[in-house]
Design a protein around this motif. Sequence first.
Motif, PDB file in Angstrom:
ATOM      1  N   LEU A 113      24.645  51.369  11.580  1.00  0.00           N
ATOM      2  CA  LEU A 113      26.024  51.753  11.910  1.00  0.00           C
ATOM      3  C   LEU A 113      26.673  50.707  12.816  1.00  0.00           C
ATOM      4  O   LEU A 113      27.823  50.321  12.612  1.00  0.00           O
ATOM      5  CB  LEU A 113      26.045  53.128  12.578  1.00  0.00           C
ATOM      6  N   LEU A 114      25.935  50.229  13.808  1.00  0.00           N
ATOM      7  CA  LEU A 114      26.463  49.196  14.705  1.00  0.00           C
ATOM      8  C   LEU A 114      26.737  47.893  13.950  1.00  0.00           C
ATOM      9  O   LEU A 114      27.733  47.220  14.206  1.00  0.00           O
ATOM     10  CB  LEU A 114      25.495  48.953  15.864  1.00  0.00           C
ATOM     11  N   GLU A 115      25.862  47.549  13.027  1.00  0.00           N
ATOM     12  CA  GLU A 115      26.066  46.344  12.224  1.00  0.00           C
ATOM     13  C   GLU A 115      27.298  46.488  11.348  1.00  0.00           C
ATOM     14  O   GLU A 115      28.105  45.560  11.241  1.00  0.00           O
ATOM     15  CB  GLU A 115      24.835  46.064  11.356  1.00  0.00           C
ATOM     16  N   ARG A 116      27.464  47.648  10.715  1.00  0.00           N
ATOM     17  CA  ARG A 116      28.622  47.897   9.860  1.00  0.00           C
ATOM     18  C   ARG A 116      29.916  47.835  10.659  1.00  0.00           C
ATOM     19  O   ARG A 116      30.951  47.432  10.130  1.00  0.00           O
ATOM     20  CB  ARG A 116      28.506  49.280   9.215  1.00  0.00           C
ATOM     21  N   ALA A 117      29.855  48.243  11.918  1.00  0.00           N
ATOM     22  CA  ALA A 117      31.046  48.250  12.779  1.00  0.00           C
ATOM     23  C   ALA A 117      31.311  46.879  13.396  1.00  0.00           C
ATOM     24  O   ALA A 117      32.247  46.729  14.173  1.00  0.00           O
ATOM     25  CB  ALA A 117      30.883  49.300  13.877  1.00  0.00           C
ATOM     26  N   ASP A 118      30.480  45.894  13.070  1.00  0.00           N
ATOM     27  CA  ASP A 118      30.611  44.533  13.611  1.00  0.00           C
ATOM     28  C   ASP A 118      30.542  44.494  15.132  1.00  0.00           C
ATOM     29  O   ASP A 118      31.261  43.729  15.781  1.00  0.00           O
ATOM     30  CB  ASP A 118      31.908  43.866  13.122  1.00  0.00           C
ATOM     31  N   ILE A 119      29.677  45.310  15.710  1.00  0.00           N
ATOM     32  CA  ILE A 119      29.449  45.264  17.153  1.00  0.00           C
ATOM     33  C   ILE A 119      28.624  43.999  17.419  1.00  0.00           C
ATOM     34  O   ILE A 119      27.594  43.780  16.783  1.00  0.00           O
ATOM     35  CB  ILE A 119      28.698  46.523  17.647  1.00  0.00           C
ATOM     36  N   PRO A 120      29.063  43.149  18.335  1.00  0.00           N
ATOM     37  CA  PRO A 120      28.352  41.888  18.598  1.00  0.00           C
ATOM     38  C   PRO A 120      26.884  42.118  19.003  1.00  0.00           C
ATOM     39  O   PRO A 120      26.564  43.095  19.689  1.00  0.00           O
ATOM     40  CB  PRO A 120      29.135  41.264  19.756  1.00  0.00           C
ATOM     41  N   ASP A 121      26.024  41.214  18.569  1.00  0.00           N
ATOM     42  CA  ASP A 121      24.591  41.309  18.861  1.00  0.00           C
ATOM     43  C   ASP A 121      24.315  41.429  20.358  1.00  0.00           C
ATOM     44  O   ASP A 121      23.425  42.173  20.768  1.00  0.00           O
ATOM     45  CB  ASP A 121      23.831  40.106  18.294  1.00  0.00           C
ATOM     46  N   ARG A 122      25.076  40.680  21.170  1.00  0.00           N
ATOM     47  CA  ARG A 122      24.863  40.749  22.626  1.00  0.00           C
ATOM     48  C   ARG A 122      25.148  42.149  23.150  1.00  0.00           C
ATOM     49  O   ARG A 122      24.491  42.613  24.079  1.00  0.00           O
ATOM     50  CB  ARG A 122      25.750  39.731  23.347  1.00  0.00           C
ATOM     51  N   MET A 123      26.130  42.815  22.561  1.00  0.00           N
ATOM     52  CA  MET A 123      26.450  44.171  22.996  1.00  0.00           C
ATOM     53  C   MET A 123      25.357  45.138  22.537  1.00  0.00           C
ATOM     54  O   MET A 123      24.981  46.043  23.286  1.00  0.00           O
ATOM     55  CB  MET A 123      27.817  44.609  22.456  1.00  0.00           C
ATOM     56  N   VAL A 124      24.838  44.951  21.352  1.00  0.00           N
ATOM     57  CA  VAL A 124      23.747  45.804  20.869  1.00  0.00           C
ATOM     58  C   VAL A 124      22.528  45.632  21.780  1.00  0.00           C
ATOM     59  O   VAL A 124      21.869  46.609  22.146  1.00  0.00           O
ATOM     60  CB  VAL A 124      23.398  45.484  19.401  1.00  0.00           C
ATOM     61  N   LEU A 125      22.241  44.394  22.180  1.00  0.00           N
ATOM     62  CA  LEU A 125      21.135  44.128  23.095  1.00  0.00           C
ATOM     63  C   LEU A 125      21.376  44.825  24.434  1.00  0.00           C
ATOM     64  O   LEU A 125      20.469  45.430  25.008  1.00  0.00           O
ATOM     65  CB  LEU A 125      20.963  42.617  23.293  1.00  0.00           C
ATOM     66  N   PHE A 126      22.617  44.754  24.933  1.00  0.00           N
ATOM     67  CA  PHE A 126      22.972  45.442  26.176  1.00  0.00           C
ATOM     68  C   PHE A 126      22.763  46.956  26.030  1.00  0.00           C
ATOM     69  O   PHE A 126      22.190  47.602  26.913  1.00  0.00           O
ATOM     70  CB  PHE A 126      24.425  45.136  26.539  1.00  0.00           C
ATOM     71  N   LEU A 127      23.210  47.518  24.932  1.00  0.00           N
ATOM     72  CA  LEU A 127      23.038  48.958  24.693  1.00  0.00           C
ATOM     73  C   LEU A 127      21.559  49.336  24.650  1.00  0.00           C
ATOM     74  O   LEU A 127      21.160  50.380  25.164  1.00  0.00           O
ATOM     75  CB  LEU A 127      23.712  49.366  23.378  1.00  0.00           C
ATOM     76  N   ASP A 128      20.770  48.464  24.053  1.00  0.00           N
ATOM     77  CA  ASP A 128      19.336  48.720  23.971  1.00  0.00           C
ATOM     78  C   ASP A 128      18.688  48.655  25.355  1.00  0.00           C
ATOM     79  O   ASP A 128      17.925  49.542  25.738  1.00  0.00           O
ATOM     80  CB  ASP A 128      18.694  47.704  23.028  1.00  0.00           C
TER      81      ASP A 128
END
Length: 150
Positions: A113-128
């Motif tokens: 879902l995050l990939e489909r929404a084009d959420i930047p990788d750095r933000m996904v890492l931050f969320l993780d």
Amino acid sequence: MKTQFLALLLLLPACASTPDPAEICTAEWIEPRSERALDRIEKRAAKSIEAFKSVSETWLSGESPGPLQMYRLSRAFDALETELKSGPGSRDLRLLAATCSDPDFISEQVTALLERADIPDRMVLFLDRTGLLNRAVEMIERGDASDPNG
């Protein structure tokens, strides 16, 4: 006695038609259903996702989000939380994960879902790293206890 026998006869076809996870839990069967579930989440949470993207882009560009942007983000998180707990797409994901006994399924779908929404990788890492990604997964897994359909 006749009533019990009749009830038993009515239940037998239901038992016979219960899908066997070994037969249905294939990529061909799961993929369109998970795509449909993600579409439902994405559509119902579109404003939340846009607010999140806006703040993440501001933050990743080295700027601080303004008060209005942070207020919008706060409201977006509330709406997203509701959707993840009791939305129809989340219920579908829970059903798929339970049917196929796949403990990683929901986590994989949240990442998709995050990939489909084009959420930047750095933000996904931050969320993780902050545990927010795990919290989103847990919201879907647990659902809303007050929702009889969840």
